[in-house]
Scaffold this active site. Sequence first.
Site, PDB file in Angstrom:
ATOM      1  N   HIS A   1      -1.709   5.967  -5.614  1.00 54.94           N
ATOM      2  CA  HIS A   1      -2.660   4.943  -5.166  1.00 54.94           C
ATOM      3  C   HIS A   1      -3.280   5.306  -3.810  1.00 54.94           C
ATOM      4  O   HIS A   1      -2.628   5.930  -2.974  1.00 54.94           O
ATOM      5  CB  HIS A   1      -1.948   3.594  -5.027  1.00 54.94           C
ATOM      6  CG  HIS A   1      -1.280   3.127  -6.279  1.00 54.94           C
ATOM      7  ND1 HIS A   1       0.050   3.386  -6.556  1.00 54.94           N
ATOM      8  CD2 HIS A   1      -1.771   2.423  -7.322  1.00 54.94           C
ATOM      9  CE1 HIS A   1       0.361   2.855  -7.730  1.00 54.94           C
ATOM     10  NE2 HIS A   1      -0.723   2.264  -8.222  1.00 54.94           N
TER      11      HIS A   1
ATOM     12  N   ASP B   1       4.755   8.593  -8.215  1.00 54.53           N
ATOM     13  CA  ASP B   1       3.949   7.989  -9.294  1.00 54.53           C
ATOM     14  C   ASP B   1       2.783   8.884  -9.730  1.00 54.53           C
ATOM     15  O   ASP B   1       2.013   8.527 -10.615  1.00 54.53           O
ATOM     16  CB  ASP B   1       3.469   6.561  -8.930  1.00 54.53           C
ATOM     17  CG  ASP B   1       2.953   6.418  -7.507  1.00 54.53           C
ATOM     18  OD1 ASP B   1       2.821   7.459  -6.818  1.00 54.53           O
ATOM     19  OD2 ASP B   1       2.682   5.278  -7.090  1.00 54.53           O
TER      20      ASP B   1
ATOM     21  N   ASP C   1       0.396   9.792  -2.727  1.00 57.43           N
ATOM     22  CA  ASP C   1       0.814   8.770  -3.693  1.00 57.43           C
ATOM     23  C   ASP C   1      -0.314   8.600  -4.714  1.00 57.43           C
ATOM     24  O   ASP C   1      -1.476   8.907  -4.433  1.00 57.43           O
ATOM     25  CB  ASP C   1       1.064   7.453  -2.947  1.00 57.43           C
ATOM     26  CG  ASP C   1       1.585   6.334  -3.850  1.00 57.43           C
ATOM     27  OD1 ASP C   1       2.823   6.184  -3.923  1.00 57.43           O
ATOM     28  OD2 ASP C   1       0.766   5.628  -4.476  1.00 57.43           O
TER      29      ASP C   1
ATOM     30  N   HIS D   1       0.205   0.716   1.735  1.00 60.61           N
ATOM     31  CA  HIS D   1      -0.764  -0.366   1.489  1.00 60.61           C
ATOM     32  C   HIS D   1      -0.728  -1.435   2.586  1.00 60.61           C
ATOM     33  O   HIS D   1      -1.428  -2.447   2.478  1.00 60.61           O
ATOM     34  CB  HIS D   1      -0.520  -1.024   0.130  1.00 60.61           C
ATOM     35  CG  HIS D   1      -0.691  -0.091  -1.030  1.00 60.61           C
ATOM     36  ND1 HIS D   1      -1.831   0.661  -1.215  1.00 60.61           N
ATOM     37  CD2 HIS D   1       0.138   0.224  -2.070  1.00 60.61           C
ATOM     38  CE1 HIS D   1      -1.690   1.398  -2.318  1.00 60.61           C
ATOM     39  NE2 HIS D   1      -0.505   1.157  -2.846  1.00 60.61           N
TER      40      HIS D   1
HETATM   41  C1  SP5 Z   1       3.371   1.983  -3.072  1.00 64.95           C
HETATM   42  C2  SP5 Z   1       2.788   1.776  -4.431  1.00 64.95           C
HETATM   43  O1  SP5 Z   1       2.828   2.686  -5.258  1.00 64.95           O
HETATM   44  N1  SP5 Z   1       2.288   0.573  -4.704  1.00 64.95           N
HETATM   45  C3  SP5 Z   1       1.709   0.326  -5.963  1.00 64.95           C
HETATM   46  C4  SP5 Z   1       1.105  -0.999  -6.124  1.00 64.95           C
HETATM   47  C5  SP5 Z   1       0.341  -1.020  -7.404  1.00 64.95           C
HETATM   48  N2  SP5 Z   1       0.527  -2.178  -8.145  1.00 64.95           N
HETATM   49  C6  SP5 Z   1      -0.402  -2.361  -9.226  1.00 64.95           C
HETATM   50  C7  SP5 Z   1       0.234  -2.080 -10.529  1.00 64.95           C
HETATM   51  C8  SP5 Z   1       0.639  -3.285 -11.310  1.00 64.95           C
HETATM   52  C9  SP5 Z   1       1.326  -2.858 -12.558  1.00 64.95           C
HETATM   53  N3  SP5 Z   1       2.269  -3.810 -13.015  1.00 64.95           N
HETATM   54  C10 SP5 Z   1       2.754  -3.600 -14.364  1.00 64.95           C
HETATM   55  C11 SP5 Z   1       3.995  -2.788 -14.423  1.00 64.95           C
HETATM   56  C12 SP5 Z   1       4.058  -2.059 -15.742  1.00 64.95           C
HETATM   57  N4  SP5 Z   1       5.384  -1.959 -16.226  1.00 64.95           N
HETATM   58 ZN    ZN Z   2       1.654   4.297  -5.589  1.00 69.33          ZN
END
Ligand code: SP5
Ligand code: ZN
Length: 348
Positions: free
Chosen positions: A203, A290, A201, A167
């Site tokens: 995302h 993920d 990934d 990112h």
């Molecule tokens: C590298 C990578 O996988 N970055 C991911 C960034 C995504 N963040 C957004 C998700 C926010 C979720 N936060 C809540 C956690 C739930 N336990």
């Molecule tokens: Zn990710």
Amino acid sequence: MPGIIYTPAHADHKPESELHGSRRELGPHPDNPERVKRILDAVKELSWAEIREFGERDLSRNFFQVHASGLIDYFRDLQNSFDRGELDPFVADLVAHRAAGSFSNRTAPRTVRGLTGWYCTDAQTPLTAGTWGAVCAAFASAVQAAELVRDGTHSVTYALCRPPGHHAGRDFFGGYCYLNNAAGAASVLARSGPVAILDIDYHHGNGTQQIFYGSKRVFTASLHADPEHAYPFYSGYTDERGTGAGRRKNLNLPLPSRVTGEEYLKSLDKALGAIKRFRPKALVLSFGADIAEGDPIGDLGLTAEDVYSVGQAISKLNLPTVICQEGGYNLETIGEIALSFLRAFDRE
Ligand code: SP5
Ligand code: ZN
């Protein structure tokens, strides 16, 4: 024999908390040092892998191949402020919609606090006193992984990068990422020929896409959750195909939630077909655990067996390959998932 590049320096980056907007409270940050420990414990089982720690090195040249000097200067100034005791761990106070500068001729602010919102795209990517050191170590692992492949020491390397990188763009960072490790690896390999980056990934790899969007030497493909409902929301759509010399050198394949293994492999086949047509000399993989079932952030739900099949399909390209670790947040399964994936690269 494939090589695994690991450094204990990742543990200096230990963000404590993340905003959980819906609950109006702070929760634990998903990117914690335990992730790498679990992966390392699991992959030690691979009798064919050689685990290496990298040495200290000057990264300046590698930084500037993928990042704007302003971003690097900002990180260095930030570290100096932490070292002088002027800062406590924080996230961006205000994320600059860059049009915010239109009230005057002013562009980037001069203080590190203000600059954080200039370069950082979100409020979930914390800065702590140990962050920059770990970020440099992760970037160095990816660069070293690429050099080992370039020099023929290994045909496959796995850089256990933490924090992740995909990112982070040329002049921005976010999504738990600070510098783009996979881009650092790709720029090393691109000096000897065309390179493909495949990002699996959960995302969309928005930073990687941006860095190489105008490049004809680096083809980028990404399979990810549909940005209609998943981070990073503003990129990862199918009509983003590259620009200028990089036209048709970027491929996005958004996926529905809870995709089946079979559907996933169909999309993967499209990416692999496009990569083959590009005829790269080397492959860089952004691998995120993920995508697996039980991930607290991802909802694709692939099984460990699916992940092995994904690895196999990619491994069959038979290209010199650098694998960079990106996301994956379920501590109970992250080791097993990474191990399933790497098993598919036992091909020497
Ligand atoms: C590298 C990578 O996988 N970055 C991911 C960034 C995504 N963040 C957004 C998700 C926010 C979720 N936060 C809540 C956690 C739930 N336990
Ligand atoms: Zn990710």
